[in-house]
Design a protein around this motif. Sequence first.
Motif, PDB file in Angstrom:
ATOM      1  N   LEU A 121       0.810  -1.221   0.000  1.00  0.00           N
ATOM      2  CA  LEU A 121       0.000   0.000   0.000  1.00  0.00           C
ATOM      3  C   LEU A 121       0.842   1.269   0.000  1.00  0.00           C
ATOM      4  O   LEU A 121       0.307   2.363   0.137  1.00  0.00           O
ATOM      5  N   CYS A 122       2.142   1.131  -0.182  1.00  0.00           N
ATOM      6  CA  CYS A 122       3.037   2.292  -0.131  1.00  0.00           C
ATOM      7  C   CYS A 122       3.196   2.902  -1.520  1.00  0.00           C
ATOM      8  O   CYS A 122       3.739   2.255  -2.424  1.00  0.00           O
ATOM      9  N   PRO A 123       2.737   4.135  -1.729  1.00  0.00           N
ATOM     10  CA  PRO A 123       2.869   4.757  -3.047  1.00  0.00           C
ATOM     11  C   PRO A 123       4.317   5.005  -3.452  1.00  0.00           C
ATOM     12  O   PRO A 123       4.645   5.007  -4.643  1.00  0.00           O
ATOM     13  N   GLU A 124       5.207   5.192  -2.480  1.00  0.00           N
ATOM     14  CA  GLU A 124       6.629   5.374  -2.792  1.00  0.00           C
ATOM     15  C   GLU A 124       7.220   4.076  -3.351  1.00  0.00           C
ATOM     16  O   GLU A 124       8.094   4.102  -4.226  1.00  0.00           O
ATOM     17  N   CYS A 125       6.752   2.933  -2.835  1.00  0.00           N
ATOM     18  CA  CYS A 125       7.207   1.641  -3.361  1.00  0.00           C
ATOM     19  C   CYS A 125       6.762   1.478  -4.814  1.00  0.00           C
ATOM     20  O   CYS A 125       7.504   0.973  -5.662  1.00  0.00           O
ATOM     21  N   TRP A 126       5.561   1.899  -5.095  1.00  0.00           N
ATOM     22  CA  TRP A 126       5.027   1.886  -6.461  1.00  0.00           C
ATOM     23  C   TRP A 126       5.870   2.789  -7.351  1.00  0.00           C
ATOM     24  O   TRP A 126       6.174   2.446  -8.495  1.00  0.00           O
ATOM     25  N   GLY A 127       6.295   3.914  -6.810  1.00  0.00           N
ATOM     26  CA  GLY A 127       7.129   4.846  -7.559  1.00  0.00           C
ATOM     27  C   GLY A 127       8.531   4.319  -7.828  1.00  0.00           C
ATOM     28  O   GLY A 127       9.230   4.826  -8.718  1.00  0.00           O
ATOM     29  N   LEU A 128       8.937   3.282  -7.090  1.00  0.00           N
ATOM     30  CA  LEU A 128      10.261   2.681  -7.286  1.00  0.00           C
ATOM     31  C   LEU A 128      10.287   1.701  -8.459  1.00  0.00           C
ATOM     32  O   LEU A 128      11.349   1.354  -8.963  1.00  0.00           O
ATOM     33  N   GLU A 129       9.120   1.261  -8.906  1.00  0.00           N
ATOM     34  CA  GLU A 129       9.032   0.224  -9.941  1.00  0.00           C
ATOM     35  C   GLU A 129       9.833   0.537 -11.215  1.00  0.00           C
ATOM     36  O   GLU A 129      10.519  -0.347 -11.734  1.00  0.00           O
ATOM     37  N   PRO A 130       9.784   1.756 -11.765  1.00  0.00           N
ATOM     38  CA  PRO A 130      10.570   2.023 -12.975  1.00  0.00           C
ATOM     39  C   PRO A 130      12.065   1.797 -12.770  1.00  0.00           C
ATOM     40  O   PRO A 130      12.757   1.287 -13.670  1.00  0.00           O
ATOM     41  N   ILE A 131      12.572   2.149 -11.591  1.00  0.00           N
ATOM     42  CA  ILE A 131      13.997   1.979 -11.307  1.00  0.00           C
ATOM     43  C   ILE A 131      14.355   0.504 -11.189  1.00  0.00           C
ATOM     44  O   ILE A 131      15.391   0.054 -11.712  1.00  0.00           O
ATOM     45  N   ILE A 132      13.506  -0.268 -10.518  1.00  0.00           N
ATOM     46  CA  ILE A 132      13.734  -1.715 -10.399  1.00  0.00           C
ATOM     47  C   ILE A 132      13.746  -2.365 -11.783  1.00  0.00           C
ATOM     48  O   ILE A 132      14.602  -3.197 -12.099  1.00  0.00           O
ATOM     49  N   ARG A 133      12.781  -1.961 -12.628  1.00  0.00           N
ATOM     50  CA  ARG A 133      12.720  -2.497 -13.989  1.00  0.00           C
ATOM     51  C   ARG A 133      14.037  -2.238 -14.731  1.00  0.00           C
ATOM     52  O   ARG A 133      14.599  -3.133 -15.370  1.00  0.00           O
ATOM     53  N   LYS A 134      14.521  -1.012 -14.666  1.00  0.00           N
ATOM     54  CA  LYS A 134      15.729  -0.641 -15.399  1.00  0.00           C
ATOM     55  C   LYS A 134      16.954  -1.372 -14.853  1.00  0.00           C
ATOM     56  O   LYS A 134      17.798  -1.858 -15.617  1.00  0.00           O
ATOM     57  N   LEU A 135      17.046  -1.483 -13.522  1.00  0.00           N
ATOM     58  CA  LEU A 135      18.156  -2.223 -12.924  1.00  0.00           C
ATOM     59  C   LEU A 135      18.161  -3.680 -13.374  1.00  0.00           C
ATOM     60  O   LEU A 135      19.209  -4.249 -13.701  1.00  0.00           O
ATOM     61  N   GLN A 136      16.983  -4.299 -13.397  1.00  0.00           N
ATOM     62  CA  GLN A 136      16.887  -5.701 -13.808  1.00  0.00           C
ATOM     63  C   GLN A 136      17.336  -5.883 -15.251  1.00  0.00           C
ATOM     64  O   GLN A 136      18.008  -6.865 -15.588  1.00  0.00           O
ATOM     65  N   ILE A 137      16.945  -4.955 -16.100  1.00  0.00           N
ATOM     66  CA  ILE A 137      17.266  -5.081 -17.515  1.00  0.00           C
ATOM     67  C   ILE A 137      18.742  -4.815 -17.778  1.00  0.00           C
ATOM     68  O   ILE A 137      19.410  -5.570 -18.490  1.00  0.00           O
TER      69      ILE A 137
END
Length: 297
Positions: free
Chosen positions: A36-52
């Motif tokens: 339920l943390c909106p900041e965690c949701w906001g981290l998703e683009p960075i996680i995606r890029k790191l994974q790729i």
Amino acid sequence: MSAHKPVFNISDWIKTQHCYDIGKKPIEIYVFVDPLCPECWGLEPIIRKLQIEYGQLFSLRHVLSGKIDSLNMGKNKNYENLAHVWEKTASRSGMSCDGSLWLENPISSPYSASIAIKAAELQGRKLAIRFLRQLQEHVFIGKRDISNIEVLTYCAKTVGLDVEEFLHDINSSSAAKGFQCDLKITSEMEVTEIPSLVFFNQNIEEEGIKVSGVYSYEVYVQILEDMLNGLPAPAEPPSLEEFLSCFKLVATKEIETVYNMNKNNVELEMKKLVLKQVAEKIPAKYGTFWRYTEKQS
């Protein structure tokens, strides 16, 4: 495309996600999140890029770390304040989350959402991470109560969980113990802010590097570089169509981040996929999402 750069291979990446190669890669990253943390949701683009770009160098372990006082929201909870925080975060991060949820359809039991994620994890980490993403999409975009059993069941079915087993595990001691274990890890690592990332290398005697909050992508890359005494060239991302087919629903912000594109260019490129009938535009309160659609034969 630069000849010296490898290309991110989605099929190979998917094959490794059943275990995230924990213990086989030089870096392990603990990602402390709350559904339920909106900041965690906001981290998703960075996680995606790191994974790729650097996924071959690290494994991910998601740890649920909802604070106890937020898990059992009483009637006195200031929903208007929560709504304001969501709206403010969405406008800053570019990852839409509609704060009116708290005024129209507030989450009745956040504890249930966390237990459900641990129940999903009993069927594998890969499925649990996909299930978490589904919950985030439903709550932040769809304004759904993700503690509702019907919503949880739908998400479980969507990601390919054994629904009967999942519904049994929600009420099991195993899921509850799993969540308590995550809370214990959060406490032991002295994580007080969500989201937080903790980086560990293979030397168990060295302390991890903790990053509390959300920073620019370059900060996380610098940490990897420092811990490994250098980095290989980042992998090139897949085509936009492959990216969308892999992740199914992605935000304009995620595409901007992964492909280093501005919003207008994302719109232009995604319109091409809409015309090819492989993408559907999903307007949101803040920004836009794109859903992968199988072409009809």
